[in-house]
Design a protein around this motif. Structure first.
Motif, PDB file in Angstrom:
ATOM      1  N   LEU A 560      61.608  43.511  13.448  1.00  0.00           N
ATOM      2  CA  LEU A 560      61.804  43.054  12.073  1.00  0.00           C
ATOM      3  C   LEU A 560      60.635  42.163  11.697  1.00  0.00           C
ATOM      4  CD1 LEU A 560      65.608  42.142  12.252  1.00  0.00           C
ATOM      5  CD2 LEU A 560      64.574  44.248  11.360  1.00  0.00           C
ATOM      6  N   ILE A 561      60.060  42.399  10.508  1.00  0.00           N
ATOM      7  CA  ILE A 561      58.831  41.714  10.115  1.00  0.00           C
ATOM      8  C   ILE A 561      59.044  40.993   8.785  1.00  0.00           C
ATOM      9  CG2 ILE A 561      56.389  42.007   9.561  1.00  0.00           C
ATOM     10  CD1 ILE A 561      56.390  44.503  11.257  1.00  0.00           C
ATOM     11  N   GLY A 565      52.231  35.346   3.381  1.00  0.00           N
ATOM     12  CA  GLY A 565      50.852  34.882   3.259  1.00  0.00           C
ATOM     13  C   GLY A 565      50.092  35.011   4.558  1.00  0.00           C
ATOM     14  N   THR A 566      49.755  33.864   5.127  1.00  0.00           N
ATOM     15  CA  THR A 566      48.964  33.856   6.370  1.00  0.00           C
ATOM     16  C   THR A 566      49.842  33.887   7.610  1.00  0.00           C
ATOM     17  OG1 THR A 566      48.916  31.436   6.399  1.00  0.00           O
ATOM     18  CG2 THR A 566      47.104  32.565   5.255  1.00  0.00           C
ATOM     19  N   LEU A 567      51.161  34.033   7.445  1.00  0.00           N
ATOM     20  CA  LEU A 567      52.104  33.984   8.560  1.00  0.00           C
ATOM     21  C   LEU A 567      52.911  35.282   8.636  1.00  0.00           C
ATOM     22  CD1 LEU A 567      53.860  32.449  10.742  1.00  0.00           C
ATOM     23  CD2 LEU A 567      55.251  31.649   8.826  1.00  0.00           C
ATOM     24  N   ILE A 568      53.101  35.746   9.867  1.00  0.00           N
ATOM     25  CA  ILE A 568      53.980  36.896  10.102  1.00  0.00           C
ATOM     26  C   ILE A 568      55.020  36.490  11.134  1.00  0.00           C
ATOM     27  CG2 ILE A 568      54.132  39.215  11.077  1.00  0.00           C
ATOM     28  CD1 ILE A 568      51.476  39.847   9.924  1.00  0.00           C
ATOM     29  N   ASN A 569      56.293  36.654  10.788  1.00  0.00           N
ATOM     30  CA  ASN A 569      57.386  36.450  11.735  1.00  0.00           C
ATOM     31  C   ASN A 569      57.841  37.808  12.262  1.00  0.00           C
ATOM     32  OD1 ASN A 569      57.761  33.637  11.753  1.00  0.00           O
ATOM     33  ND2 ASN A 569      58.842  33.719   9.795  1.00  0.00           N
ATOM     34  N   LEU A 570      57.936  37.922  13.571  1.00  0.00           N
ATOM     35  CA  LEU A 570      58.449  39.124  14.199  1.00  0.00           C
ATOM     36  C   LEU A 570      59.720  38.772  14.943  1.00  0.00           C
ATOM     37  CD1 LEU A 570      55.137  40.527  15.749  1.00  0.00           C
ATOM     38  CD2 LEU A 570      56.093  41.030  13.512  1.00  0.00           C
ATOM     39  N   GLU A 571      60.735  39.631  14.841  1.00  0.00           N
ATOM     40  CA  GLU A 571      62.003  39.342  15.514  1.00  0.00           C
ATOM     41  C   GLU A 571      62.566  40.614  16.129  1.00  0.00           C
ATOM     42  OE1 GLU A 571      66.483  37.615  14.568  1.00  0.00           O
ATOM     43  OE2 GLU A 571      64.892  37.372  13.088  1.00  0.00           O
ATOM     44  N   ARG A 572      63.008  40.493  17.389  1.00  0.00           N
ATOM     45  CA  ARG A 572      63.707  41.578  18.081  1.00  0.00           C
ATOM     46  C   ARG A 572      64.686  40.975  19.066  1.00  0.00           C
ATOM     47  NH1 ARG A 572      60.816  46.047  21.215  1.00  0.00           N
ATOM     48  NH2 ARG A 572      62.971  46.793  21.307  1.00  0.00           N
ATOM     49  N   GLU A 573      65.935  41.379  18.966  1.00  0.00           N
ATOM     50  CA  GLU A 573      66.952  41.015  19.951  1.00  0.00           C
ATOM     51  C   GLU A 573      66.966  39.502  20.209  1.00  0.00           C
ATOM     52  OE1 GLU A 573      66.707  43.558  23.419  1.00  0.00           O
ATOM     53  OE2 GLU A 573      65.810  45.147  22.210  1.00  0.00           O
ATOM     54  N   ASN A 574      66.991  38.755  19.118  1.00  0.00           N
ATOM     55  CA  ASN A 574      67.062  37.287  19.152  1.00  0.00           C
ATOM     56  C   ASN A 574      65.823  36.648  19.771  1.00  0.00           C
ATOM     57  OD1 ASN A 574      69.679  37.208  17.989  1.00  0.00           O
ATOM     58  ND2 ASN A 574      70.555  37.719  19.997  1.00  0.00           N
ATOM     59  N   GLN A 576      61.715  35.798  18.906  1.00  0.00           N
ATOM     60  CA  GLN A 576      60.800  35.714  17.781  1.00  0.00           C
ATOM     61  C   GLN A 576      59.398  35.367  18.246  1.00  0.00           C
ATOM     62  OE1 GLN A 576      62.081  32.984  14.764  1.00  0.00           O
ATOM     63  NE2 GLN A 576      63.753  34.291  14.065  1.00  0.00           N
ATOM     64  N   ILE A 577      58.425  35.907  17.536  1.00  0.00           N
ATOM     65  CA  ILE A 577      57.059  35.408  17.665  1.00  0.00           C
ATOM     66  C   ILE A 577      56.495  35.210  16.264  1.00  0.00           C
ATOM     67  CG2 ILE A 577      56.714  36.588  19.879  1.00  0.00           C
ATOM     68  CD1 ILE A 577      54.914  38.560  18.524  1.00  0.00           C
ATOM     69  N   ARG A 578      55.593  34.240  16.139  1.00  0.00           N
ATOM     70  CA  ARG A 578      54.963  33.924  14.854  1.00  0.00           C
ATOM     71  C   ARG A 578      53.457  34.106  15.009  1.00  0.00           C
ATOM     72  NH1 ARG A 578      57.808  30.180  11.598  1.00  0.00           N
ATOM     73  NH2 ARG A 578      55.922  28.948  11.248  1.00  0.00           N
ATOM     74  N   ILE A 579      52.877  34.852  14.086  1.00  0.00           N
ATOM     75  CA  ILE A 579      51.444  35.130  14.140  1.00  0.00           C
ATOM     76  C   ILE A 579      50.801  34.607  12.856  1.00  0.00           C
ATOM     77  CG2 ILE A 579      49.665  36.884  14.506  1.00  0.00           C
ATOM     78  CD1 ILE A 579      51.784  38.747  15.546  1.00  0.00           C
ATOM     79  N   THR A 580      49.771  33.786  13.005  1.00  0.00           N
ATOM     80  CA  THR A 580      49.064  33.262  11.841  1.00  0.00           C
ATOM     81  C   THR A 580      47.581  33.609  11.936  1.00  0.00           C
ATOM     82  OG1 THR A 580      48.761  31.127  12.954  1.00  0.00           O
ATOM     83  CG2 THR A 580      50.653  31.340  11.486  1.00  0.00           C
TER      84      THR A 580
END
Length: 633
Positions: A560-561, A565-574, A576-580
């Protein structure tokens, strides 16, 4: 026309010696000699009475089938067949096309309308299920399994007369098929249930296979895993059957030479593909075990080469996720197809622990692959030592771990494929995979297909835009020379490496875009205390040089994305990672784009699905630095 195009592309890889001493004789072999050889009847091979293969025990076989219950459904990429009923041995099961009986020298394998997809045809005719049908009879003593083996052999022989079938057009398939036929023969002979007819059929096919292999070795620019599989076939035949001492010495010396040649100094197979590394490892292992069982002396440095391959294998499978680099067509020599969630990599680590007393994490129970190779002598000792950060400097693979978070980053900082043709390499310099909590987030897009019918997709999946890396001026890292080769391969160099428990750093550079006056460098800093990864990209060029820089990231389809803006949140099976990244505000998320392809993922051969890919580009001039920060929980 397709064959002429193949020769044109292959000619770019050849030297004069190859043309004169291999390609011209190869043409004569397939066009003239093959007709004569097909008509000449020769005495079948005789068994080598001194061969002492693996010993099996019926109670052990029964126990293994209790652990791994047998079923007859054999998966052929995206299709399935029932090995207890299937009888169409030239059929592409994905299309239903049955290729005609035709002289092998006139078959154009890429003729889709006539032959279908040859990968589906040849995969079934490797006969990887045959030894397990033999084991199944040992377990239950039901005559239908012996009858089925005999039926398969009769039908296959009738539908594939020597040199008159698509199944006689590739040495790698002949080599692998030969191994499975001989294992089947050995099992039935060991338990004294080998019928006269089954014996005749196997010996006849193997005798024909020997004639084929010794006349069709893949040499020069064809000398990759195909040659190793062909030599494996010759070694297995020459160990199990009687050959002249002089002839067998030739194959043995070539086999040893190729082991030295195809395994790099750091233990990685020269093709630089994780799956082909595993397949070649088994080709070497099976050849050596047959030599040993036939009482041949094996030089210590050859055993050391085999042992070194498992150092790389240790880093491929992490919590059931495979680090994929290059082509992945799920190839194998031995395939216990009814094992749920079978991992060839974990099975091979079990092999290493047994042979070399290593302590790699592996399967906890004896599996059918190892039992087939080693028999009753095989044993398992469980280990749970965590993988350590590791750089394979010669081949250019770096693996970094945070075991507390079950996070793994796999970084490709090496060249594209081998020096021969780079047939199975991808334009993936500086690509990296990332999984957290045993869940893949940033992935390699996969392989999908080889067939020329799908060349549009082949170019995408092996190209730079399908990988988590950077392109300058929208170019691949090397020049695409058709479906199965690259030319003008660039150099890469690791210029800084520091590996420790709290923070690891790997920095590498490439001249892939030298023609554009750009030197590209990527540095990865993996801070495990802070659950933080920095990816720094540097463009080094003249101050007046202008260029377009393309940046790509590919996310697992189930992720899930949320882009802000300059941030992307990724989520799978509880998880998360955050990419900036300061350029993400100009980035696009693209899914399922067909022209040009972008936003696709291929989990297995012949299957593709839509996923989200991120792309941005910068109109640059002079030096440039891009920093991407990844935070994981």
């Amino acid at each position: 026309m397709k064959k002429l195009r193949w020769y044109y592309r292959r000619l770019k890889l050849m030297n004069l010696k190859e043309v004169l001493f291999f390609r011209i004789p190869q043409f004569v072999q397939t066009s003239i000699k093959g007709h004569f050889q097909q008509r000449v009847r020769r005495a079948p091979l005789a068994l080598n009475e001194s061969f002492r293969g693996p010993l099996y025990n019926s109670e052990e076989v029964q126990h293994l089938f209790l652990t791994f219950p047998f079923h007859g459904t054999f998966k052929v990429f995206t299709e399935e067949i029932d090995v207890l009923n299937f009888n169409d041995w030239r059929k592409d099961v994905s299309t239903g096309i049955i290729s005609p009986i035709a002289y092998y020298g006139r078959i154009t394998k890429q003729d889709y309308e006539k032959n279908g997809d040859v990968k589906f045809v040849s995969e079934i005719s490797r006969m990887e299920f045959l030894p397990f049908l033999a084991f199944k009879y040992v377990e239950c003593e039901e005559e239908l399994y012996l009858a089925r083996i005999e039926e398969i052999l009769k039908d296959w022989s009738k539908q594939n007369p020597y040199l008159y079938s698509i199944n006689w057009t590739s040495g790698i398939e002949v080599g692998i098929r030969t191994v499975n036929l001989i294992y089947t023969h050995h099992i039935l002979n060991h338990f004294q249930v080998l019928s006269t007819e089954t014996n005749r059929l196997i010996v006849e096919i193997v005798s024909e296979s020997y004639r084929f292999l010794k006349n069709h070795l893949s040499l020069f620019s064809s000398a990759n895993n195909h040659l190793m599989a062909e030599l494996m076939g010759l070694i297995v035949i020459g160990s199990y059957f009687k050959l002249s001492e002089k002839e067998f010495a030739k194959w043995k010396n070539m086999f040893f030479e190729q082991i030295e040649e195809q395994i790099n100094d750091d233990g990685v197979n020269m093709e630089l593909c994780t799956r082909y590394h595993a397949e070649v490892c088994d080709q070497i292992l099976i050849g050596l075990t047959f030599l040993k069982n036939a009482h041949h002396t094996i030089p210590e440095q050859i055993w050391q080469k085999l042992e070194s391959t498992f150092q790389f294998t240790q880093h491929v499978d992490y919590f059931g996720n495979e680090a994929i680099f290059g082509d992945n067509d799920e190839g194998s020599v031995i395939n216990p197809f009814f094992h749920d969630h079978f991992s060839l990599y974990k099975s091979q680590l079990q092999t290493s622990n047994f042979l070399f007393q290593t302590k790699y994490k592996s399967n906890e129970q004896v599996d059918f692959r190892n039992y087939l190779i080693f028999g009753s002598e095989f044993s398992v000792e469980p280990h749970d030592l965590p993988e350590k950060d590791k750089l394979f400097k010669y081949s250019g693979y770096c693996f970094l771990y945070d075991h507390n978070s079950r996070a793994k980053l796999s970084f490709d900082c090496g060249p594209i494929g081998d020096d021969v043709s780079a047939a199975h390499g991808h334009s993936d310099i500086f690509h990296f995979n990332l999984e957290v909590g045993g869940i893949p987030f940033l992935v390699d897009s996969g392989t999908y297909q080889y067939h020329s019918k799908h060349e549009h997709w082949r170019d995408y999946f092996k190209g730079v835009t399908a990988h988590n890396t950077i392109s300058i001026n929208n170019k691949n890292h090397a020049l695409n020379n058709g479906r199965m080769s690259w030319i003008n391969r660039p150099k890469t160099k690791v210029i800084d490496i520091s590996l420790n428990k709290t923070e690891s750093i790997c920095r590498a550079t490439t001249n892939a875009f030298e023609a554009d006056k750009v030197v590209l460098t990527r540095e990865i800093i993996f801070n495990k205390d802070q659950n933080k990864i920095l990816v720094k990209d540097f463009v080094d060029t003249e101050s007046t040089c202008t260029y377009e820089l393309f940046f790509y990231l590919h996310f697992h389809p189930n992720t899930l994305i949320d882009k802000k803006g300059t941030l992307i949140n990724l989520e799978r099976e509880n998880r998360q990672i955050r990419i900036t990244n300061n350029h993400f505000e100009n980035a696009r998320l693209i899914s399922g784009q067909e022209f040009p392809p972008l936003g696709w993922f291929s989990k297995e051969f012949n299957r593709k699905e839509e996923t989200n890919s991120l792309k941005f580009f910068i109109h640059g001039q002079g030096k440039c630095e891009i920093e991407t920060t990844i935070l994981y929980d």
